[in-house]
Scaffold this motif. Structure first.
Motif, PDB file in Angstrom:
ATOM      1  N   GLY A  76       0.846  -1.177   0.000  1.00 17.16           N
ATOM      2  CA  GLY A  76       0.000   0.000   0.000  1.00 17.16           C
ATOM      3  C   GLY A  76       0.885   1.230   0.000  1.00 17.16           C
ATOM      4  O   GLY A  76       2.098   1.142   0.250  1.00 17.16           O
ATOM      5  N   ILE A  77       0.312   2.400  -0.282  1.00 14.31           N
ATOM      6  CA  ILE A  77       1.083   3.643  -0.324  1.00 14.31           C
ATOM      7  C   ILE A  77       0.523   4.605   0.721  1.00 14.31           C
ATOM      8  O   ILE A  77      -0.678   4.901   0.732  1.00 14.31           O
ATOM      9  N   PRO A  78       1.364   5.092   1.643  1.00 24.30           N
ATOM     10  CA  PRO A  78       0.885   5.999   2.684  1.00 24.30           C
ATOM     11  C   PRO A  78       0.295   7.280   2.097  1.00 24.30           C
ATOM     12  O   PRO A  78       0.784   7.809   1.093  1.00 24.30           O
ATOM     13  N   SER A  79      -0.737   7.779   2.730  1.00 26.52           N
ATOM     14  CA  SER A  79      -1.344   9.045   2.324  1.00 26.52           C
ATOM     15  C   SER A  79      -0.491  10.214   2.793  1.00 26.52           C
ATOM     16  O   SER A  79       0.262  10.104   3.759  1.00 26.52           O
ATOM     17  N   GLU A  80      -0.636  11.340   2.119  1.00 28.77           N
ATOM     18  CA  GLU A  80       0.125  12.529   2.503  1.00 28.77           C
ATOM     19  C   GLU A  80      -0.355  13.096   3.831  1.00 28.77           C
ATOM     20  O   GLU A  80       0.426  13.699   4.583  1.00 28.77           O
ATOM     21  N   THR A  81      -1.639  12.918   4.139  1.00 28.23           N
ATOM     22  CA  THR A  81      -2.181  13.355   5.432  1.00 28.23           C
ATOM     23  C   THR A  81      -2.996  12.232   6.054  1.00 28.23           C
ATOM     24  O   THR A  81      -3.483  11.339   5.350  1.00 28.23           O
ATOM     25  N   ILE A  82      -3.147  12.283   7.359  1.00 25.80           N
ATOM     26  CA  ILE A  82      -3.943  11.290   8.081  1.00 25.80           C
ATOM     27  C   ILE A  82      -4.926  12.000   8.997  1.00 25.80           C
ATOM     28  O   ILE A  82      -4.739  13.168   9.359  1.00 25.80           O
ATOM     29  N   THR A  83      -5.983  11.286   9.367  1.00 26.18           N
ATOM     30  CA  THR A  83      -6.882  11.715  10.425  1.00 26.18           C
ATOM     31  C   THR A  83      -7.010  10.551  11.398  1.00 26.18           C
ATOM     32  O   THR A  83      -7.371   9.433  10.995  1.00 26.18           O
ATOM     33  N   TRP A  84      -6.679  10.797  12.656  1.00 26.27           N
ATOM     34  CA  TRP A  84      -6.678   9.718  13.658  1.00 26.27           C
ATOM     35  C   TRP A  84      -7.818   9.940  14.644  1.00 26.27           C
ATOM     36  O   TRP A  84      -7.830  10.903  15.398  1.00 26.27           O
ATOM     37  N   ASP A  85      -8.802   9.039  14.595  1.00 28.02           N
ATOM     38  CA  ASP A  85      -9.918   9.049  15.537  1.00 28.02           C
ATOM     39  C   ASP A  85      -9.682   7.968  16.592  1.00 28.02           C
ATOM     40  O   ASP A  85      -9.348   6.825  16.247  1.00 28.02           O
ATOM     41  N   TYR A  86      -9.860   8.308  17.866  1.00 35.59           N
ATOM     42  CA  TYR A  86      -9.583   7.328  18.910  1.00 35.59           C
ATOM     43  C   TYR A  86     -10.351   7.680  20.188  1.00 35.59           C
ATOM     44  O   TYR A  86     -10.824   8.804  20.375  1.00 35.59           O
ATOM     45  N   TYR A  87     -10.461   6.673  21.070  1.00 38.23           N
ATOM     46  CA  TYR A  87     -10.996   6.859  22.414  1.00 38.23           C
ATOM     47  C   TYR A  87      -9.857   6.788  23.416  1.00 38.23           C
ATOM     48  O   TYR A  87      -8.993   5.912  23.327  1.00 38.23           O
ATOM     49  N   ASP A  88      -9.859   7.668  24.405  1.00 42.98           N
ATOM     50  CA  ASP A  88      -8.852   7.573  25.461  1.00 42.98           C
ATOM     51  C   ASP A  88      -9.382   6.693  26.596  1.00 42.98           C
ATOM     52  O   ASP A  88     -10.433   6.060  26.468  1.00 42.98           O
ATOM     53  N   LYS A  89      -8.653   6.645  27.708  1.00 41.90           N
ATOM     54  CA  LYS A  89      -9.033   5.763  28.815  1.00 41.90           C
ATOM     55  C   LYS A  89     -10.407   6.093  29.397  1.00 41.90           C
ATOM     56  O   LYS A  89     -11.082   5.221  29.955  1.00 41.90           O
ATOM     57  N   THR A  90     -10.803   7.341  29.277  1.00 38.94           N
ATOM     58  CA  THR A  90     -12.099   7.755  29.823  1.00 38.94           C
ATOM     59  C   THR A  90     -13.239   7.511  28.838  1.00 38.94           C
ATOM     60  O   THR A  90     -14.366   7.940  29.080  1.00 38.94           O
ATOM     61  N   LYS A  91     -12.936   6.858  27.724  1.00 35.46           N
ATOM     62  CA  LYS A  91     -13.899   6.572  26.655  1.00 35.46           C
ATOM     63  C   LYS A  91     -14.347   7.843  25.933  1.00 35.46           C
ATOM     64  O   LYS A  91     -15.385   7.865  25.268  1.00 35.46           O
ATOM     65  N   THR A  92     -13.543   8.886  26.053  1.00 38.04           N
ATOM     66  CA  THR A  92     -13.833  10.133  25.356  1.00 38.04           C
ATOM     67  C   THR A  92     -13.324  10.057  23.925  1.00 38.04           C
ATOM     68  O   THR A  92     -12.184   9.629  23.679  1.00 38.04           O
ATOM     69  N   PHE A  93     -14.159  10.469  22.977  1.00 36.14           N
ATOM     70  CA  PHE A  93     -13.763  10.464  21.571  1.00 36.14           C
ATOM     71  C   PHE A  93     -12.827  11.636  21.293  1.00 36.14           C
ATOM     72  O   PHE A  93     -13.027  12.753  21.768  1.00 36.14           O
ATOM     73  N   ASN A  94     -11.762  11.356  20.524  1.00 32.44           N
ATOM     74  CA  ASN A  94     -10.806  12.379  20.115  1.00 32.44           C
ATOM     75  C   ASN A  94     -10.513  12.221  18.627  1.00 32.44           C
ATOM     76  O   ASN A  94     -10.597  11.119  18.064  1.00 32.44           O
ATOM     77  N   SER A  95     -10.148  13.322  17.989  1.00 37.05           N
ATOM     78  CA  SER A  95      -9.799  13.278  16.571  1.00 37.05           C
ATOM     79  C   SER A  95      -8.642  14.245  16.314  1.00 37.05           C
ATOM     80  O   SER A  95      -8.681  15.407  16.753  1.00 37.05           O
ATOM     81  N   ILE A  96      -7.626  13.748  15.633  1.00 35.33           N
ATOM     82  CA  ILE A  96      -6.469  14.553  15.247  1.00 35.33           C
ATOM     83  C   ILE A  96      -6.329  14.503  13.730  1.00 35.33           C
ATOM     84  O   ILE A  96      -6.289  13.440  13.142  1.00 35.33           O
ATOM     85  N   GLY A  97      -6.245  15.687  13.113  1.00 34.23           N
ATOM     86  CA  GLY A  97      -6.073  15.731  11.674  1.00 34.23           C
ATOM     87  C   GLY A  97      -7.198  16.471  10.986  1.00 34.23           C
ATOM     88  O   GLY A  97      -8.150  16.923  11.631  1.00 34.23           O
ATOM     89  N   PRO A  98      -7.077  16.611   9.660  1.00 35.79           N
ATOM     90  CA  PRO A  98      -6.001  16.085   8.813  1.00 35.79           C
ATOM     91  C   PRO A  98      -4.645  16.709   9.178  1.00 35.79           C
ATOM     92  O   PRO A  98      -4.553  17.897   9.481  1.00 35.79           O
ATOM     93  N   ILE A  99      -3.600  15.858   9.125  1.00 35.43           N
ATOM     94  CA  ILE A  99      -2.265  16.272   9.514  1.00 35.43           C
ATOM     95  C   ILE A  99      -1.257  15.389   8.785  1.00 35.43           C
ATOM     96  O   ILE A  99      -1.542  14.214   8.513  1.00 35.43           O
ATOM     97  N   THR A 100      -0.113  15.950   8.448  1.00 34.26           N
ATOM     98  CA  THR A 100       0.906  15.136   7.789  1.00 34.26           C
ATOM     99  C   THR A 100       1.598  14.261   8.831  1.00 34.26           C
ATOM    100  O   THR A 100       1.642  14.608  10.025  1.00 34.26           O
ATOM    101  N   PRO A 101       2.178  13.129   8.441  1.00 30.78           N
ATOM    102  CA  PRO A 101       2.911  12.289   9.391  1.00 30.78           C
ATOM    103  C   PRO A 101       4.060  13.014  10.074  1.00 30.78           C
ATOM    104  O   PRO A 101       4.327  12.772  11.259  1.00 30.78           O
ATOM    105  N   VAL A 102       4.757  13.892   9.351  1.00 28.46           N
ATOM    106  CA  VAL A 102       5.843  14.655   9.966  1.00 28.46           C
ATOM    107  C   VAL A 102       5.282  15.601  11.020  1.00 28.46           C
ATOM    108  O   VAL A 102       5.842  15.747  12.119  1.00 28.46           O
ATOM    109  N   GLU A 103       4.164  16.252  10.715  1.00 29.60           N
ATOM    110  CA  GLU A 103       3.531  17.135  11.693  1.00 29.60           C
ATOM    111  C   GLU A 103       3.033  16.343  12.903  1.00 29.60           C
ATOM    112  O   GLU A 103       3.124  16.806  14.038  1.00 29.60           O
TER     113      GLU A 103
END
Length: 456
Positions: A227-254
């Protein structure tokens, strides 16, 4: 009739067989070792009884889940990301997390192929014969899975990091042999083209244009397999408190610069090695000819120091809550299933009437091909006695949770001194005179030197 000197004659063979069966212990050992794995048969029961996974100093938290490199040689990438994720998980309040090992694997394959092609041109320009040892060595394995600390730093600084969910595993990342076979075939084809161009006096511009064409095909093969990595990513995740978080769009270097580097900066870490061969004095800097992965990146440097200093700095790092990347000869005196790296793990002398693996000293094992760096892992805990002397380390491996104690090994201080060859610690733990060695002009070791084996 004259007997040629050195021939194993029927008389000699009968004598060998007679001596074997004259000792009933050999018959018992034969009965056992023809039924089970010889290493399992040699496993010391007493060592098992004395091995306990309890440590006086341990990093505050360990990464979850246990990682698994599967059928690939990506241990150096896994060990690095296992170290980095510990402070990342703490500061982002995560229960479980993995960085994408395949992301760095992709870029290493691309960069490594280009590095090889450039080396082919350089060696041709300096008159190295196709049948000479150097070019033959380079052609033997043009693109392997292994790597060194400076090589992972090159990749992270140039391409950043991404969570595993943003670039997951593929068949060829978990089982890299087929893809590597395709790449090796093309790289050898391309090596002849490039050497012919140099031999016919082609211009630098023409040679570079040819490499770009060749890399177009290489990129296609790697992209299809991984596969070929995208130039930007968006990372959606839950932390320990089950709170939803989202980071991005952002480059891997950033992503690395903003969310990882404040807690683990790869440029703050230094790699120390221990090479006791008489030809390579301690307190000197070394490098290996033609060893690297990124053209224009930092070179692979070895700061050679005594093993007891490496062990001391590893222990100090853990006491300060920092895990440690290290490279070793993993297969020696290692009970893999039980996760025990101990000089007393196996009693070979009892079973075979002779000792193995530690008969030669560490320097001679390097010289005679008996030992070399083969695997990278992570220290996460250390035990010391009442005088502060190191007894053993806890090791996070990347072979899944069905090895050792749910993926963790225990490694004794004695094993460290014999089979650990390098360790990465923060420069703040390193004495000034040791850090000054990095400012030396490095002594260049030949491409085939065993100190480069982890990257092959």
């Amino acid at each position: 009739m004259m007997v040629t000197s050195g021939v194993l004659s029927p008389e000699v063979l009968r004598e060998l067989c007679s001596k074997f069966y004259a000792d009933s212990r050999n018959v018992l050992a034969q009965n056992v070792c023809t039924k089970v794995d010889p290493l399992d048969a040699c496993l010391s029961r007493k060592t098992l009884e004395n091995t306990q996974h309890a440590f006086t100093h341990k990093v505050e938290s360990e990464g979850k889940p246990i990682t698994n490199q599967k059928n690939s040689g990506r241990c150096w990438i896994f060990a690095t990301l296992n170290v980095i994720r510990i402070p990342f998980m703490k500061n982002h309040n995560l229960d479980e997390f993995e960085f994408s090992q395949t992301y760095l694997f992709f870029w290493d394959k691309i960069e490594r192929c280009n590095y090889f092609l450039q080396n082919i041109v350089k060696t041709a320009e300096r008159g190295e014969s196709i049948e000479g040892r150097l070019v033959s060595f380079l052609l033997n394995d043009p693109v392997c899975d292994g790597g060194q600390w400076d090589m992972i730093v090159n990749l992270i600084n140039r391409y950043g990091l991404v969570p595993k969910t943003c670039f997951p595993e593929s068949f060829s990342s978990e089982s890299s042999g087929r893809m590597n076979g395709l790449l090796k075939s093309k790289l050898r084809d391309y090596a002849k083209v490039l050497r012919d161009l140099v031999a016919h006096g082609a211009s630098t511009e023409k040679i570079e244009a040819q490499i770009v064409e060749q890399m177009t095909v290489i990129f296609r093969i790697v992209g299809i397999c991984l596969g070929i990595p995208s130039e930007t990513i968006t990372w959606d995740y839950y932390d320990k408190t089950k709170t939803f978080n989202s980071i991005g769009p952002i480059t891997p270097v950033e992503f690395y610069t903003k969310y990882v580097k404040p807690y683990y900066n790869v440029d703050d870490k230094v790699c120390l090695v221990t090479d006791p061969r008489p030809s390579n004095p301690y307190g000197k800097a070394y490098t290996v000819d033609c060893l690297g992965n990124v053209v224009g990146g930092r070179p692979t440097l070895y700061n050679n120091q005594p093993p007891d200093l490496l062990m001391k700095l590893c222990a100090e790092s853990i006491k300060q809550n920092e895990a440690v990347w290290f490279g070793c000869d993993v297969s020696k005196r290692f009970a893999s299933k039980q996760g025990i790296q101990d000089l007393n793990a196996h009693d070979f002398k009892l079973m075979f009437g002779t000792d193995v693996q530690v008969v030669l000293n560490k320097a001679d094992r390097l010289l005679y091909g008996q030992s070399t760096m083969t695997h990278a892992m992570t220290f996460t805990a250390v035990s010391t006695d009442s005088d502060g002397k190191v007894k053993n380390f806890r090791v996070e491996n990347s072979w899944g949770d069905d090895h050792g104690q749910k993926g963790y090994n225990i490694l004794t201080a004695e094993w460290f001194l014999e089979f650990v060859f390098e360790a990465v610690v923060d420069q703040k733990f390193v004495p000034a005179d040791v850090l000054a060695v990095f400012n030396q002009d490095p002594i260049v070791l030949p491409a085939w030197d065993p100190m480069g084996n982890l990257a092959r």
